[in-house]
Design an enzyme around this catalytic site. Structure first.
Site, PDB file in Angstrom:
ATOM      1  N   SER A  33       0.835  -1.213   0.000  1.00 16.14           N
ATOM      2  CA  SER A  33       0.000   0.000   0.000  1.00 16.14           C
ATOM      3  C   SER A  33       0.871   1.264   0.000  1.00 16.14           C
ATOM      4  CB  SER A  33      -0.978   0.003   1.179  1.00 16.14           C
ATOM      5  OG  SER A  33      -0.305   0.155   2.403  1.00 16.14           O
ATOM      6  N   ARG A 111      13.151  -7.618   5.479  1.00 13.62           N
ATOM      7  CA  ARG A 111      14.418  -8.340   5.624  1.00 13.62           C
ATOM      8  C   ARG A 111      15.466  -7.394   6.203  1.00 13.62           C
ATOM      9  NH1 ARG A 111      13.654 -13.213   5.741  1.00 13.62           N
ATOM     10  NH2 ARG A 111      15.839 -13.604   5.298  1.00 13.62           N
ATOM     11  N   ASN A 127      13.644   4.000   4.289  1.00 11.91           N
ATOM     12  CA  ASN A 127      12.721   3.002   4.834  1.00 11.91           C
ATOM     13  C   ASN A 127      11.564   3.695   5.534  1.00 11.91           C
ATOM     14  OD1 ASN A 127      11.852   0.336   5.698  1.00 11.91           O
ATOM     15  ND2 ASN A 127      12.600   0.853   7.737  1.00 11.91           N
ATOM     16  N   HIS A 129       8.821   3.001   8.659  1.00 14.79           N
ATOM     17  CA  HIS A 129       8.645   2.116   9.816  1.00 14.79           C
ATOM     18  C   HIS A 129       7.442   2.594  10.638  1.00 14.79           C
ATOM     19  CE1 HIS A 129       9.891  -0.722  12.897  1.00 14.79           C
ATOM     20  NE2 HIS A 129       9.637   0.233  13.786  1.00 14.79           N
TER      21      HIS A 129
HETATM   22  C1  GAR Z   1       4.012  -0.687   6.740  1.00 12.18           C
HETATM   23  O1  GAR Z   1       3.182  -0.345   7.801  1.00 12.18           O
HETATM   24  C2  GAR Z   1       5.468  -0.433   7.081  1.00 12.18           C
HETATM   25  O2  GAR Z   1       5.645   0.633   7.954  1.00 12.18           O
HETATM   26  C3  GAR Z   1       5.848  -1.738   7.735  1.00 12.18           C
HETATM   27  O3  GAR Z   1       5.207  -2.721   6.974  1.00 12.18           O
HETATM   28  C4  GAR Z   1       3.996  -2.195   6.470  1.00 12.18           C
HETATM   29  C5  GAR Z   1       3.907  -2.506   4.991  1.00 12.18           C
HETATM   30  O4  GAR Z   1       2.638  -2.174   4.493  1.00 12.18           O
HETATM   31  N1  GAR Z   1       7.282  -1.899   7.754  1.00 12.18           N
HETATM   32  C6  GAR Z   1       7.944  -2.429   8.760  1.00 12.18           C
HETATM   33  O5  GAR Z   1       7.419  -2.871   9.754  1.00 12.18           O
HETATM   34  C7  GAR Z   1       9.455  -2.462   8.566  1.00 12.18           C
HETATM   35  N2  GAR Z   1      10.107  -2.759   9.801  1.00 12.18           N
HETATM   36  P1  GAR Z   1       2.377  -2.105   2.924  1.00 12.18           P
HETATM   37  O6  GAR Z   1       2.936  -3.383   2.322  1.00 12.18           O
HETATM   38  O7  GAR Z   1       0.886  -2.049   2.796  1.00 12.18           O
HETATM   39  O8  GAR Z   1       3.068  -0.870   2.390  1.00 12.18           O
END
Ligand code: GAR
Length: 219
Positions: A33, A111, A127, A129
């Site tokens: 997303s 990863r 990134n 987070h």
């Molecule tokens: C997001 O909320 C992002 O912040 C998190 O994964 C989700 C991906 O959502 N990332 C982490 O936790 C990294 N440590 P998406 O695939 O819908 O963009």
């Protein structure tokens, strides 16, 4: 305060480098997303960029479906097929360079990175987070925030360095934790903010050369 984006005040070496659009490489492991939010920002003219390639590591990641819908090249690099994290990162660097990528966006890339990836794109990996770093690093950041009893959490866009979730912060947005929040309801509100600040942070990083250390990447 709700809905507040904060930019690190020491980041003020504003330098516009070029009117050219920025060549992005996206890395995603799941739904994508945030990847879609970057696409929408480009489509609406808010972000002067183009997406050269999506790299994904889980064969069933919905991010790949989104990419195909937008005719964005996809490359599956399934981490299970590599002998080490370094070997995976070597292939990622090669793929990003083959696609002429200038700035790399980890949009839900789950990863850990190695020095190989950092060296391939020094200060050029961003990134997102789902917490207000430096709180709640690593996996399950939303659950960690809920369990801790804090009243405000949020999301952070930052440069990637070897130490997990620890690079220079580019932008943050705060989200209050409500009495009846579940990790799903809280994550949904955090994601609304992620979708808003990720494109803004990419544009800011580019305009202010946060990611480029003052130099446009030579191709
Ligand atoms: C997001 O909320 C992002 O912040 C998190 O994964 C989700 C991906 O959502 N990332 C982490 O936790 C990294 N440590 P998406 O695939 O819908 O963009």
């Amino acid at each position: 305060m709700y809905n507040m984006s904060l930019v690190s005040p020491d980041i003020n070496n504003y330098q516009m480098t070029s009117g050219e659009s920025l060549k992005l490489g996206i890395m995603a492991s799941g739904s994508g997303s945030n990847f879609e939010a970057v696409i929408q920002a480009i489509e609406s003219g808010k972000l002067n960029a183009q997406i050269q390639v999506l790299i994904y590591n889980n064969p069933d990641a919905y991010a790949a479906v989104r990419a195909k819908k937008w005719n964005i090249p996809v490359v599956l690099l399934n981490h299970r097929e590599f002998e080490s994290r370094e070997q995976l990162d070597h292939q990622i660097v090669e793929t990003l360079k083959e696609h002429d990528v200038e700035l790399v966006i980890m949009a839900g890339w789950m990863r850990l990175v190695t020095q190989v990836l950092i060296d391939g794109f020094p200060d050029r990996i961003i990134n997102i987070h789902p917490s207000l770093l430096p709180s709640f690093k690593g996996v399950n950041a939303v659950e960690q925030a809920l369990a801790s009893g804090v009243k405000i959490t949020g999301c952070t866009v930052h440069l990637v360095c070897l130490e997990m979730d620890s690079g220079k912060i580019i932008m943050q947005s705060a989200v209050p934790i409500l009495e009846d929040d579940t990790s799903e309801s809280l994550h949904a509100r955090i994601q609304q903010q992620e979708h808003r600040i990720l494109p803004d942070a990419i544009a800011l990083a580019f305009r202010r050369n946060i990611a480029f250390s003052g130099h446009r990447l030579s191709r």
